[in-house]
Design a protein around this motif. Structure first.
Motif, mmCIF file in Angstrom:
data_model
loop_
_atom_site.group_PDB
_atom_site.id
_atom_site.type_symbol
_atom_site.label_atom_id
_atom_site.label_comp_id
_atom_site.label_asym_id
_atom_site.label_seq_id
_atom_site.Cartn_x
_atom_site.Cartn_y
_atom_site.Cartn_z
ATOM 1 N N ARG A 298 13.278 8.362 89.090
ATOM 2 C CA ARG A 298 13.973 8.652 90.348
ATOM 3 C C ARG A 298 15.306 7.913 90.417
ATOM 4 O O ARG A 298 16.324 8.465 90.843
ATOM 5 N N ARG A 301 17.802 9.593 88.207
ATOM 6 C CA ARG A 301 18.259 10.825 88.842
ATOM 7 C C ARG A 301 19.241 10.513 89.965
ATOM 8 O O ARG A 301 20.267 11.184 90.132
ATOM 9 N N ASP A 302 18.924 9.473 90.758
ATOM 10 C CA ASP A 302 19.837 9.078 91.829
ATOM 11 C C ASP A 302 21.168 8.582 91.292
ATOM 12 O O ASP A 302 22.227 8.857 91.858
ATOM 13 N N GLU A 304 22.579 9.503 88.408
ATOM 14 C CA GLU A 304 23.358 10.654 87.964
ATOM 15 C C GLU A 304 23.978 11.386 89.158
ATOM 16 O O GLU A 304 25.142 11.782 89.130
ATOM 17 N N GLN A 305 23.163 11.535 90.199
ATOM 18 C CA GLN A 305 23.687 12.208 91.379
ATOM 19 C C GLN A 305 24.796 11.387 92.024
ATOM 20 O O GLN A 305 25.814 11.919 92.471
ATOM 21 N N PHE A 306 24.613 10.050 92.040
ATOM 22 C CA PHE A 306 25.639 9.173 92.611
ATOM 23 C C PHE A 306 26.939 9.277 91.816
ATOM 24 O O PHE A 306 28.039 9.353 92.378
ATOM 25 N N TYR A 308 27.960 11.750 90.009
ATOM 26 C CA TYR A 308 28.563 13.062 90.238
ATOM 27 C C TYR A 308 29.231 13.123 91.604
ATOM 28 O O TYR A 308 30.384 13.551 91.738
ATOM 29 N N VAL A 309 28.487 12.658 92.637
ATOM 30 C CA VAL A 309 29.039 12.697 94.003
ATOM 31 C C VAL A 309 30.219 11.750 94.127
ATOM 32 O O VAL A 309 31.246 12.081 94.723
ATOM 33 N N SER A 365 28.558 12.852 82.704
ATOM 34 C CA SER A 365 27.328 12.932 83.507
ATOM 35 C C SER A 365 26.760 14.344 83.535
ATOM 36 O O SER A 365 25.578 14.537 83.768
ATOM 37 N N ARG A 366 27.626 15.344 83.294
ATOM 38 C CA ARG A 366 27.148 16.721 83.361
ATOM 39 C C ARG A 366 26.387 17.136 82.093
ATOM 40 O O ARG A 366 25.643 18.107 82.124
ATOM 41 N N ARG A 369 22.662 18.022 82.082
ATOM 42 C CA ARG A 369 22.188 18.235 83.454
ATOM 43 C C ARG A 369 22.528 19.639 83.932
ATOM 44 O O ARG A 369 21.711 20.315 84.537
#
Length: 583
Positions: A298, A301-302, A304-306, A308-309, A365-366, A369
């Motif tokens: 988790r 995943r967070d 990677e999302q962080f 990206y965002v 990061s992409r 994913r």
């Protein structure tokens, strides 16, 4: 013997004879018997060979030569009679030739007949009688016929001379009969020794069969039965009765084995208690590890999302800063002092580098994913796209890009294009100042993987930095010497690993840099390579060669090839070239 109600139980008696000792004793007895039989067979075989030699090489030739001697003597006697009748010297040719052949036969038969002392006097008798006939009959007839004519010669041939020749015949018959007797004795000896050989072979076979039976029975009583009983006890323990005591019987080795197995049982029973206690602790630890793994997944995943965002959120204010800094630079350039222009230039350069860092971090990061799915990708088409993307940089550096026929692999075409574009761009960027850059891409099949190489003639990489260049944001040179964010090769490494490959720097390249990476080959490529290798081996078996094999592009990588072979869907041979020259 101990009696219990309802059954009989036999208490095994102590036995100090080990299994090895028993087997050695039995083998020793069998070896002695077989050795004696072999020695007897050798002796009898030698006798048989001697008797056979006597029959074939002595009595047989003797019999033939005695018959020939008789024929020679008869020819001589006939020649004398013919000469006495006609007086023609040609009639004496059989006599002259027969005399020479007779002497040769005496010499030959004398060498053979010496092995039979009883026959020597008989041959001497024939020789003496023939010599006497020649001296008293043949020579006088020849001399008289030559001097006094045929009538005088015929007068010397009488019944008395005929009896003398018949005596020679009788002596030769006696000699032949003696030879036949010796031959019959030899044949009887051959039969006798052959029969004895057969008997000895039968006895040897019986010894082996009896020894095998004794060994089989002994093994059943001494080994198989105790082992069966031991196995039954072990099965009882294996079924869960760990307190069952294991006892042994039979030779000392099996008793020792039973003792060792029982010691193992006791240790297992002791360890099982500890295992049961440790199992609960392990289950608890596994539960904690599972929770931590889920938490780590988790968290990743967070993250990677962080990333990206955060990259997206940073784009807008960064673009605004960069735009206003560039606006200040264009509008107020030269109106302020020199230091103010320098500060504005620093701000513009920093904003632009920050944009490049964010874009590269976002691309990194992409990878893996955002996926479009694997398809069959022709790397020749990819290299064409790479040549177009890097055209401006190659024009500026007066660079030449070439590539061999490349394979078709399964992967994501955008990622593979990005991978090769990064490698080619790096090769053009890290060039020597006085040499036009040349970049060459090639591929070879190694086992079930394609090994793809990007080779240039640039500044090269020291071996101690070969692993550092693939670390994100790792730079070996200052940004003023070679611009960039230091993330290009990290992206390349992640793309290769996403395609189940590996990437490394060939540290044995003498000039420039060679970066190699692998991608899984299609099954049909591997099958075609194996078929070609088998065909080459078959051709080499029929035609002489120098033992050399193709070596791909000639470079030696840090990981040696396992197998080389052709690919599938290969076009015309020869490299493809994309050049850019400054005019």
């Amino acid at each position: 013997m101990t009696v219990q109600p309802g059954r009989w139980a036999v208490t095994p008696q102590p036995d100090n004879w080990t299994l090895r000792r028993r087997v050695v004793r039995l083998l020793a007895v069998v070896s002695v018997l077989l050795g004696a039989l072999v020695a007897a067979e050798i002796t009898v075989a030698a006798q048989n060979r001697e008797h056979t030699h006597a029959v074939l090489d002595r009595t047989g030739p003797l019999r033939d030569q005695s018959q020939e001697l008789l024929n020679v003597l008869v020819d001589q006697e006939t020649a004398i009679r013919g000469y006495a009748l006609t007086g023609d010297q040609r009639e004496l040719e059989p006599y002259t030739q027969g005399s020479a052949r007779e002497q040769a036969l005496y010499r030959s038969m004398g060498g053979l007949i010496s092995a039979y002392p009883a026959l020597v006097p008989k041959l001497d008798t024939v020789r003496a009688q023939a010599a006497q006939w020649r001296a008293t009959v043949a020579e006088p007839v020849i001399r008289t016929t030559a001097e006094d004519g045929t009538g005088a010669g015929r007068a010397l041939i009488t019944d008395e001379t005929a009896k003398r020749f018949e005596a020679i015949r009788g002596s030769l018959a006696d000699l032949q009969e003696g030879i036949l007797d010796e031959r019959d004795k030899g044949a009887a000896a051959i039969y006798r020794t052959s029969t004895l050989l057969v008997v000895l072979l039968i006895v040897a076979a019986l010894v082996v069969v009896v020894a095998g039976g004794v060994l089989l029975v002994s093994l059943d009583r001494i080994v198989v039965r105790p082992l069966t009983r031991l196995a039954e006890q072990v099965r009882e323990v294996a079924e869960g009765d760990y307190q069952h005591r294991i006892t042994g019987a039979g030779p000392p080795e099996l008793q020792q084995l039973a003792g060792d197995v029982d010691a193992m049982r006791q240790k297992i029973a002791k360890d099982l208690t500890e295992v049961r206690e440790a199992r609960e602790s392990i289950e608890w630890v596994n539960g904690q590890l599972q929770k931590q793994a889920e938490e780590l997944t988790r968290s990743n995943r967070d993250l990677e999302q962080f990333a990206y965002v955060a990259s997206h959120d940073l784009q807008e204010p960064l673009r605004k800063v960069a735009s206003f800094c560039q606006l200040l630079q264009r509008r107020y350039a030269g109106r302020l002092d020199e230091r103010a222009d320098q500060y504005i230039a620093f701000a513009v350069d920093g904003a632009q580098r920050m944009q490049r860092l964010i874009n590269d971090l976002l691309a990194f990061s992409r990878i893996g994913r955002l996926t479009t799915g694997f398809t069959e990708v022709d790397l020749n088409r990819v290299m064409g796209d790479v040549a177009g993307q890097t055209e401006s940089a190659r024009q500026y550096a007066d660079a030449e890009l070439t590539w061999d026929e490349l394979p078709v692999i399964r992967g994501e075409e955008p990622l593979l294009t990005n991978l090769l574009a990064n490698l080619v761009s790096n090769s053009v960027k890290f060039r020597r100042a006085d040499v036009p850059p040349r970049v060459h891409v090639s591929a070879r099949l190694v086992g079930d993987e394609w090994e793809i190489s990007c080779r240039d003639n640039g500044i090269g990489i020291e071996p101690e930095f070969a692993d550092k260049i693939f670390v994100i944001f790792q730079r070996l040179h200052s940004k003023d010497a070679y611009p960039g964010t230091g993330i290009g090769l990290a992206i390349a490494k992640k793309i290769v690993e996403y395609h189940d490959g590996r990437v490394w720097v060939d540290t044995e390249t003498i000039e420039g840099t060679t970066i190699r990476f692998t991608l899984p080959a299609l099954p049909e490529d591997v099958e075609a390579a194996e078929a070609a290798a088998r065909a080459a081996e078959e051709a080499a078996d029929h035609e002489p060669g120098d033992g050399t094999e193709p070596t791909g592009d000639g470079a030696t990588g840090a990981e040696p090839p396992r197998q080389a072979g052709p690919g599938r869907r290969r076009g015309p041979t020869g490299p493809r070239t994309a050049t850019a020259r400054v005019t």
